[in-house]
Design a protein around this motif. Structure first.
Motif, PDB file in Angstrom:
ATOM      1  N   ARG A 106      69.972  34.902  58.084  1.00 55.12           N
ATOM      2  CA  ARG A 106      69.670  33.313  57.628  1.00 55.12           C
ATOM      3  C   ARG A 106      71.233  32.880  57.612  1.00 55.12           C
ATOM      4  NH1 ARG A 106      65.318  35.465  54.331  1.00 55.12           N
ATOM      5  NH2 ARG A 106      66.617  36.450  53.119  1.00 55.12           N
ATOM      6  N   HIS A 108      73.783  29.256  59.113  1.00 60.08           N
ATOM      7  CA  HIS A 108      74.962  28.348  59.210  1.00 60.08           C
ATOM      8  C   HIS A 108      76.319  28.582  59.180  1.00 60.08           C
ATOM      9  CE1 HIS A 108      76.351  25.703  55.633  1.00 60.08           C
ATOM     10  NE2 HIS A 108      75.335  26.125  54.913  1.00 60.08           N
ATOM     11  N   HIS A 115      71.493  37.964  45.266  1.00 61.29           N
ATOM     12  CA  HIS A 115      71.706  35.988  43.810  1.00 61.29           C
ATOM     13  C   HIS A 115      73.126  36.287  43.151  1.00 61.29           C
ATOM     14  CE1 HIS A 115      68.020  34.348  44.764  1.00 61.29           C
ATOM     15  NE2 HIS A 115      67.700  35.170  44.503  1.00 61.29           N
ATOM     16  N   ASP A 155      77.277  28.645  49.214  1.00 58.16           N
ATOM     17  CA  ASP A 155      76.340  28.087  49.826  1.00 58.16           C
ATOM     18  C   ASP A 155      75.811  28.416  51.025  1.00 58.16           C
ATOM     19  OD1 ASP A 155      76.265  25.487  47.755  1.00 58.16           O
ATOM     20  OD2 ASP A 155      77.707  24.584  49.465  1.00 58.16           O
ATOM     21  N   GLY A 156      76.766  28.826  51.402  1.00 53.62           N
ATOM     22  CA  GLY A 156      75.697  29.856  52.592  1.00 53.62           C
ATOM     23  C   GLY A 156      75.406  31.225  52.313  1.00 53.62           C
ATOM     24  N   ARG A 186      73.803  31.174  48.620  1.00 55.90           N
ATOM     25  CA  ARG A 186      72.870  31.097  48.478  1.00 55.90           C
ATOM     26  C   ARG A 186      71.143  30.666  48.974  1.00 55.90           C
ATOM     27  NH1 ARG A 186      74.404  26.114  44.584  1.00 55.90           N
ATOM     28  NH2 ARG A 186      74.583  25.240  47.170  1.00 55.90           N
ATOM     29  N   ASP A 187      71.733  30.011  50.111  1.00 53.92           N
ATOM     30  CA  ASP A 187      70.718  29.874  51.191  1.00 53.92           C
ATOM     31  C   ASP A 187      70.281  31.139  51.284  1.00 53.92           C
ATOM     32  OD1 ASP A 187      71.223  26.917  50.588  1.00 53.92           O
ATOM     33  OD2 ASP A 187      72.692  26.935  52.477  1.00 53.92           O
ATOM     34  N   ASP A 194      68.028  33.279  49.247  1.00 58.61           N
ATOM     35  CA  ASP A 194      66.812  32.760  48.542  1.00 58.61           C
ATOM     36  C   ASP A 194      65.610  33.294  49.694  1.00 58.61           C
ATOM     37  OD1 ASP A 194      64.835  31.195  48.093  1.00 58.61           O
ATOM     38  OD2 ASP A 194      65.523  29.126  49.123  1.00 58.61           O
ATOM     39  N   GLY A 197      63.481  30.663  51.765  1.00 57.81           N
ATOM     40  CA  GLY A 197      63.850  30.095  52.942  1.00 57.81           C
ATOM     41  C   GLY A 197      63.644  30.923  54.175  1.00 57.81           C
TER      42      GLY A 197
END
Length: 378
Positions: free
Chosen positions: A29, A33, A296, A367-368, A370-371, A374, A377
């Protein structure tokens, strides 16, 4: 029918994804990004510079020359014109010539394109220790004649090479961010984890302490704690003290996140099974609950590093953090406090540009992560 045959039209991708580990799924994932991937390479580059600072810095960061006070950036060039009108590859910088302002009676340096100073890559140098323990006697680049000026990014008010000081400052500023976040992770996971695991009066007491610390204005608190440090402490003692101060203040946000996760996890079946199996509380917390949301924690730590770097830079810029002879981005920006100095030597703001680039890269990288961490996601 053979066991390894697959009926036409059957999609095997979901089965493959189920066999992948959590880190593999995160990486899959994360690669989508693109901005986060670029930011990752920028962060890796800066930490690599910090790791081999002695090799990359052309000179000693404390070496000075009063003759080249506020010398402008020379720039690094690779092509020279030959006598026959052609071109040749020759890394070099241009020398200086001095001009005097007749009105202000101030001396200034101007780049002289007629003077060519050859530059060597992997140039021999005085013996030094890379990372403090690897003996070396070669630099990434340097001039053939040590007496020639070599200021790729210019010089400061004492004639010190800004590039060398910037490279060494990268190590201090980035290591403070990394060390500070490591300590914050430890305090946040242990305190927040056990608060969420036990609950009751212990949870209430921990949350009141967290709320009290977070209610205090951050900058005045940092300034007060930093100003309380003894003036006779060595530079190394001050370095560790600043790191500890930043960590003692920065653990509260992570503690709240971990506490909330533990409140929801402590009633899960795998926690109950571990308790019935006789596992200790420490083992349940560290071996069962914390690994369940490691991704996380990694994302939160990445997003916390920029705050640590900015805090150290602000304290040092105001003169209440790290002090010379320690070189950090904050101490380098102290040179840029004078408006008159900036008007004549704007290259002293280069450390500020590095701060902006690293902070943006770490935020995009976080940010990448964290996404990617998820679970809902795509």
């Amino acid at each position: 029918m053979a066991l390894d045959t697959v009926a036409p039209g059957v999609d095997v991708a979901p089965a493959k994804l189920k066999r992948e580990s959590q880190l593999a799924l995160m990486w899959r994932r994360f690669k989508r990004h693109q901005l986060a991937v670029i930011s990752l390479w920028i962060v890796v580059f800066f930490y690599l510079v910090a790791a081999i600072a002695e090799f990359l810095a052309p000179t000693d960061p404390s070496a000075y020359s009063a003759r080249y006070t506020y010398a402008p950036p020379q720039g690094l060039h690779f092509i020279v014109a030959t006598e026959g009108g052609g071109w040749a590859f020759q890394p070099h910088v241009n020398g200086y010539k001095t001009e005097v302002d007749p009105k202000a009676m101030r001396r200034s340096f101007v780049i002289d394109p007629e003077v060519i100073i050859p530059v060597q890559f992997f140039a021999p140098s005085k013996p030094y220790l890379l990372a403090g323990f690897i003996p070396m006697s070669v630099k990434f680049m340097g001039v053939e004649d040590p007496r020639d000026p070599f200021y790729v990014l210019g010089a400061d008010r004492l004639g010190r090479d800004l590039l060398s000081r910037l490279i060494h400052g990268t190590r201090i500023s980035l290591s403070i961010g990394l060390a500070g976040v490591t300590l914050s992770l430890f305090f946040g996971i242990v305190i927040g984890g056990f608060a969420g695991y036990y609950g009751g009066w212990f949870d209430s007491a921990v949350m009141r302490v967290v709320e009290f610390i977070r209610s205090m204005p951050t900058i005045p608190l940092w300034l007060g704690l930093a100003a309380a440090l003894p003036k006779d402490w060595s530079a190394l003692q001050t370095y560790f003290a600043i790191t500890l101060i930043l960590s003692l203040i920065g653990w509260t946000e992570l503690a709240r996140v971990v506490r909330g996760r533990f409140l929801s996890l402590r009633t899960e079946d795998f926690v109950t099974a571990a308790q019935l199996d006789g596992a200790s509380d420490w083992r349940i917390v560290t071996r069962h609950m914390v690994p369940s949301f490691t991704s996380h924690i990694i994302a939160a730590a990445t997003l916390a590093i920029p705050g640590m770097i900015l805090a150290e830079t602000a304290l040092s810029f105001l003169g209440l953090g790290l002090q010379p002879p320690i070189v950090s981005w904050g101490t380098l920006l102290q040179e840029a406090q004078n408006i008159r100095t900036l008007a004549t030597a704007p290259w002293l703001l280069t450390p500020g540009v590095c701060v902006v680039i690293v902070i943006l890269a770490l935020n995009f990288f976080g940010d990448g992560l964290r996404d990617a961490a998820d679970p809902h996601g795509r």
